[in-house]
Design a protein around this motif. Structure first.
Motif, PDB file in Angstrom:
ATOM      1  N   ARG A   1       4.153 -10.075  -4.425  1.00  0.00           N
ATOM      2  CA  ARG A   1       3.936  -8.686  -4.828  1.00  0.00           C
ATOM      3  C   ARG A   1       4.134  -7.771  -3.616  1.00  0.00           C
ATOM      4  N   VAL A   2       5.415  -7.522  -3.347  1.00  0.00           N
ATOM      5  CA  VAL A   2       5.814  -6.645  -2.252  1.00  0.00           C
ATOM      6  C   VAL A   2       6.819  -5.652  -2.810  1.00  0.00           C
ATOM      7  N   GLY A   3       6.510  -4.371  -2.687  1.00  0.00           N
ATOM      8  CA  GLY A   3       7.395  -3.316  -3.172  1.00  0.00           C
ATOM      9  C   GLY A   3       7.471  -2.184  -2.179  1.00  0.00           C
ATOM     10  N   ALA A   4       8.135  -1.103  -2.578  1.00  0.00           N
ATOM     11  CA  ALA A   4       8.321   0.023  -1.666  1.00  0.00           C
ATOM     12  C   ALA A   4       8.374   1.330  -2.435  1.00  0.00           C
ATOM     13  N   LEU A   5       7.862   2.376  -1.803  1.00  0.00           N
ATOM     14  CA  LEU A   5       7.982   3.764  -2.239  1.00  0.00           C
ATOM     15  C   LEU A   5       8.770   4.515  -1.172  1.00  0.00           C
ATOM     16  N   ALA A   6       9.741   5.315  -1.610  1.00  0.00           N
ATOM     17  CA  ALA A   6      10.500   6.119  -0.656  1.00  0.00           C
ATOM     18  C   ALA A   6      10.477   7.574  -1.103  1.00  0.00           C
ATOM     19  N   ALA A   7      10.193   8.475  -0.185  1.00  0.00           N
ATOM     20  CA  ALA A   7      10.126   9.909  -0.501  1.00  0.00           C
ATOM     21  C   ALA A   7      10.339  10.703   0.768  1.00  0.00           C
ATOM     22  N   ARG A   8      10.662  11.991   0.588  1.00  0.00           N
ATOM     23  CA  ARG A   8      10.877  12.879   1.722  1.00  0.00           C
ATOM     24  C   ARG A   8      10.069  14.140   1.557  1.00  0.00           C
ATOM     25  N   GLY A   9       9.603  14.691   2.683  1.00  0.00           N
ATOM     26  CA  GLY A   9       8.897  15.958   2.647  1.00  0.00           C
ATOM     27  C   GLY A   9       7.397  15.793   2.517  1.00  0.00           C
ATOM     28  N   PRO A  10       6.689  16.867   2.197  1.00  0.00           N
ATOM     29  CA  PRO A  10       5.222  16.834   2.108  1.00  0.00           C
ATOM     30  C   PRO A  10       4.689  15.807   1.123  1.00  0.00           C
ATOM     31  N   VAL A  11       5.484  15.463   0.086  1.00  0.00           N
ATOM     32  CA  VAL A  11       4.991  14.505  -0.894  1.00  0.00           C
ATOM     33  C   VAL A  11       4.728  13.143  -0.262  1.00  0.00           C
ATOM     34  N   LEU A  12       5.470  12.812   0.800  1.00  0.00           N
ATOM     35  CA  LEU A  12       5.269  11.510   1.447  1.00  0.00           C
ATOM     36  C   LEU A  12       3.860  11.405   2.014  1.00  0.00           C
ATOM     37  N   GLU A  13       3.331  12.506   2.567  1.00  0.00           N
ATOM     38  CA  GLU A  13       1.981  12.470   3.117  1.00  0.00           C
ATOM     39  C   GLU A  13       0.950  12.232   2.015  1.00  0.00           C
ATOM     40  N   ARG A  14       1.174  12.839   0.855  1.00  0.00           N
ATOM     41  CA  ARG A  14       0.232  12.620  -0.250  1.00  0.00           C
ATOM     42  C   ARG A  14       0.326  11.187  -0.757  1.00  0.00           C
ATOM     43  N   LEU A  15       1.522  10.682  -0.881  1.00  0.00           N
ATOM     44  CA  LEU A  15       1.687   9.288  -1.295  1.00  0.00           C
ATOM     45  C   LEU A  15       1.005   8.352  -0.305  1.00  0.00           C
ATOM     46  N   ARG A  16       1.191   8.618   0.979  1.00  0.00           N
ATOM     47  CA  ARG A  16       0.595   7.771   2.014  1.00  0.00           C
ATOM     48  C   ARG A  16      -0.931   7.797   1.922  1.00  0.00           C
ATOM     49  N   ALA A  17      -1.505   8.971   1.716  1.00  0.00           N
ATOM     50  CA  ALA A  17      -2.963   9.086   1.661  1.00  0.00           C
ATOM     51  C   ALA A  17      -3.525   8.322   0.471  1.00  0.00           C
ATOM     52  N   ILE A  18      -2.915   8.476  -0.692  1.00  0.00           N
ATOM     53  CA  ILE A  18      -3.410   7.772  -1.880  1.00  0.00           C
ATOM     54  C   ILE A  18      -3.230   6.271  -1.732  1.00  0.00           C
ATOM     55  N   HIS A  19      -2.089   5.864  -1.185  1.00  0.00           N
ATOM     56  CA  HIS A  19      -1.844   4.441  -0.975  1.00  0.00           C
ATOM     57  C   HIS A  19      -2.899   3.823  -0.048  1.00  0.00           C
ATOM     58  N   VAL A  20      -3.225   4.511   1.037  1.00  0.00           N
ATOM     59  CA  VAL A  20      -4.211   3.980   1.984  1.00  0.00           C
ATOM     60  C   VAL A  20      -5.588   3.910   1.345  1.00  0.00           C
ATOM     61  N   VAL A  21      -5.965   4.938   0.604  1.00  0.00           N
ATOM     62  CA  VAL A  21      -7.283   4.943  -0.048  1.00  0.00           C
ATOM     63  C   VAL A  21      -7.389   3.805  -1.054  1.00  0.00           C
ATOM     64  N   ASP A  22      -6.314   3.572  -1.813  1.00  0.00           N
ATOM     65  CA  ASP A  22      -6.351   2.546  -2.857  1.00  0.00           C
ATOM     66  C   ASP A  22      -6.215   1.136  -2.306  1.00  0.00           C
ATOM     67  N   GLN A  23      -5.307   0.937  -1.334  1.00  0.00           N
ATOM     68  CA  GLN A  23      -4.922  -0.423  -0.953  1.00  0.00           C
ATOM     69  C   GLN A  23      -5.263  -0.798   0.489  1.00  0.00           C
ATOM     70  N   PHE A  24      -5.537   0.176   1.363  1.00  0.00           N
ATOM     71  CA  PHE A  24      -5.585  -0.048   2.804  1.00  0.00           C
ATOM     72  C   PHE A  24      -4.177  -0.412   3.307  1.00  0.00           C
ATOM     73  N   PHE A  25      -3.728  -1.635   2.966  1.00  0.00           N
ATOM     74  CA  PHE A  25      -2.410  -2.091   3.382  1.00  0.00           C
ATOM     75  C   PHE A  25      -2.061  -3.341   2.585  1.00  0.00           C
ATOM     76  N   VAL A  26      -0.783  -3.689   2.605  1.00  0.00           N
ATOM     77  CA  VAL A  26      -0.321  -4.930   1.987  1.00  0.00           C
ATOM     78  C   VAL A  26      -0.563  -6.069   2.975  1.00  0.00           C
ATOM     79  N   PRO A  27      -1.116  -7.206   2.546  1.00  0.00           N
ATOM     80  CA  PRO A  27      -1.383  -8.310   3.482  1.00  0.00           C
ATOM     81  C   PRO A  27      -0.170  -8.643   4.354  1.00  0.00           C
ATOM     82  N   ARG A  28      -0.425  -8.739   5.640  1.00  0.00           N
ATOM     83  CA  ARG A  28       0.679  -8.955   6.578  1.00  0.00           C
ATOM     84  C   ARG A  28       1.444 -10.258   6.327  1.00  0.00           C
ATOM     85  N   PRO A  29       0.786 -11.376   6.012  1.00  0.00           N
ATOM     86  CA  PRO A  29       1.562 -12.599   5.759  1.00  0.00           C
ATOM     87  C   PRO A  29       2.581 -12.431   4.640  1.00  0.00           C
TER      88      PRO A  29
END
Length: 495
Positions: free
Chosen positions: A332-360
């Motif tokens: 379960r590895v995927g990607a989101l790609a965006a440009r502009g201010p929306v990327l910051e909002r996507l990043r914030a929600i992603h971090v709040v929900d997931q922290f990060f995808v397991p490194r292994p």
């Protein structure tokens, strides 16, 4: 098969499954059981009543069915959880309004069929098509990488982000995203959830293709958003209807699958691609491009059109994709790609929900896509899906011509078929399961009333053409029971 035998069969199945639950644990809802076993609500109700009479389950009006406590010394009465109905409701001036989250459309493709049932409802590759050896080798190498078990960057490993950016941008890549525009997500469903939460508040309209992926509808509704349908045809989304819907609703988000759309298999026509992005840009709306099937092109697909995000200097398109469909349900590895201010909002929600995808997992993904086994796997899947697709289409025409097929897609996992007028969808899917083949009902793919009864019939989760032939034979048996009299047609199915 009579209603009585259906009740007995379902009761037997549930009796065997109830051991998976702890005493007092709630069983799936009646609606979920209807979807999972393709039977009527009456059958579910009678089967649960039978189990309750046997003391296997306890039913509580308005609350559901629970595994019964083992016999023995009297136990305290269960607590009263009815207060939760109010706590889980949305409080309005008119009083509490229930907030339901319906996952039934997703569970249809995630639920594992009973043993012996042919899987025409699967949403992943058959194990024989998954790169198991390459995955095992990649995971082993990843585990030995320096720092492989350390905390990764919250946006994801930059090498993996850069790889996804190159895939999106394509050859040349001048107008596409860079690694800095990409976030690594826990698969495509997580990316879709993050995107919709970032782009539309609760109560807002979200434009969707009709029909469309039920998992996306579930995400939108769980976020309190209002999906609004925009019809598709053989060439994909219709730009004139998109423009009208944007004007009528004021929506600021469109979710679409321009390549091998789920469930129709349509590819957005070349002349419509720039038009869709232009219309959205003029309306001040985002286009969420779900590019789930790009790696699932068949051998005869030819040159694929680039993603909408490959030439999007204004940041209209939020692009998402995943490695899961082309590899394994568990990568379960995927990607989101965006440009502009929306990327910051996507990043914030992603971090709040997931922290990060397991490194292994990220390291293993990098090892896999960088290995010589990767292009070989893509070629092998492309070569394997084409004959499965063609064989399923041919067997349906021969054995069950009453199921009218849309144009056979040159990518993806499935065929989209329409049943004759007057067909009862629940009766047909239930009869199919009793005949030993699991199919996906079409109703969950529409956010409004469907124009006809449809089925989505997958071929990628099957073992091969022999299993497809047998699956269609079983489906013919079901159609003989459930389609309007005389509608099933076709050649006699072999015994």
């Amino acid at each position: 098969m009579t209603e009585r035998s259906s009740v007995a069969d379902l009761a037997k199945t549930l009796r065997e499954e109830v051991d998976r639950y702890s005493p007092g644990e709630r069983l799936p809802s009646s609606r979920a059981l209807v979807e999972r076993y393709r039977v009527s609500p009456v059958t579910v109700s009678r089967a649960l009543a039978q189990l309750a009479a046997e003391g296997v389950v306890v039913t509580r009006p308005g609350a559901g069915a629970y595994r019964a406590e083992p016999s023995g010394p009297a136990k305290p009465a269960p607590g009263d959880t009815s207060w939760q109905e109010v706590a889980l409701s949305a409080q309005t001036a008119a009083g509490p309004v229930p907030r339901s989250v319906d996952a039934s459309g997703v569970l249809v493709t995630l639920a594992e069929p009973p043993p012996g049932v042919i899987e025409f409802n699967g949403g992943y590759l058959h194990p024989s098509l998954q790169p198991e050896r390459a995955l095992a080798a990649a995971l082993a190498r990843a585990g030995r990488r320096p720092g492989a078990w350390n905390r990764p960057p919250t946006d994801g490993l930059f090498e993996l982000r850069a790889w996804f950016a190159r895939q999106i941008a394509g050859p040349g890549g001048e107008g596409g995203p860079t690694g800095a525009d990409v976030l690594i997500t826990v698969g495509g469903q997580s990316a879709l959830t993050t995107a919709l939460r970032a782009l539309a508040p609760p109560g807002a309209p979200v434009l969707v293709e009709s029909p469309t992926y039920p998992g996306m509808l579930a995400v939108a509704r769980a976020a309190g958003q209002r999906p609004v349908p925009v019809p598709v045809d053989a060439d994909g989304l219709r730009p004139e209807l998109l423009a009208a819907a944007l004007r009528a609703t004021g929506a600021r988000v469109l979710v679409c699958q321009p390549l091998f759309q789920n469930p129709t298999g349509a590819v957005l026509a070349r002349e419509r691609r720039r038009e869709v992005v232009r219309i959205a840009r003029e309306a001040g709306a985002f286009v969420v491009e779900d590019d789930f099937a790009r790696s699932l092109a068949h051998e005869d697909a030819g040159a694929l059109p680039p993603p909408l995000a490959a030439d999007d200097p204004d940041g209209v398109v939020v692009h998402l994709r995943s490695l899961t469909k082309i590899t394994s349900p568990s990568l379960r590895v995927g990607a989101l790609a965006a440009r502009g201010p929306v990327l910051e909002r996507l990043r914030a929600i992603h971090v709040v929900d997931q922290f990060f995808v397991p490194r292994p997992l990220q390291e293993a993904a990098l090892e896999l896509v960088g290995s010589p086994a990767w292009p070989r796997h893509l070629r092998a899947v492309a070569a394997a899906l084409r004959p499965r697709r063609d064989h399923l289409a041919a067997e349906l025409r021969r054995q069950v011509p009453a199921l009218v097929q849309a144009a056979a897609p040159r990518g993806g996992f499935h065929l989209w078929v329409r049943a004759p007028e007057g067909t009862d969808e629940a009766a047909l899917t239930g009869a199919a399961l009793r005949a030993g083949v699991a199919v996906t009902p079409g109703r969950p793919y529409f956010c409004a009333e469907p124009p006809a009864v449809h089925l989505r019939l997958g071929f990628a989760a099957t073992a091969g053409t022999a299993e497809i032939t047998e699956g269609v034979r079983r489906l013919r048996t079901a159609c003989a029971q459930a389609l309007p009299h005389g509608a099933e047609g076709g050649e006699p199915a072999p015994a």
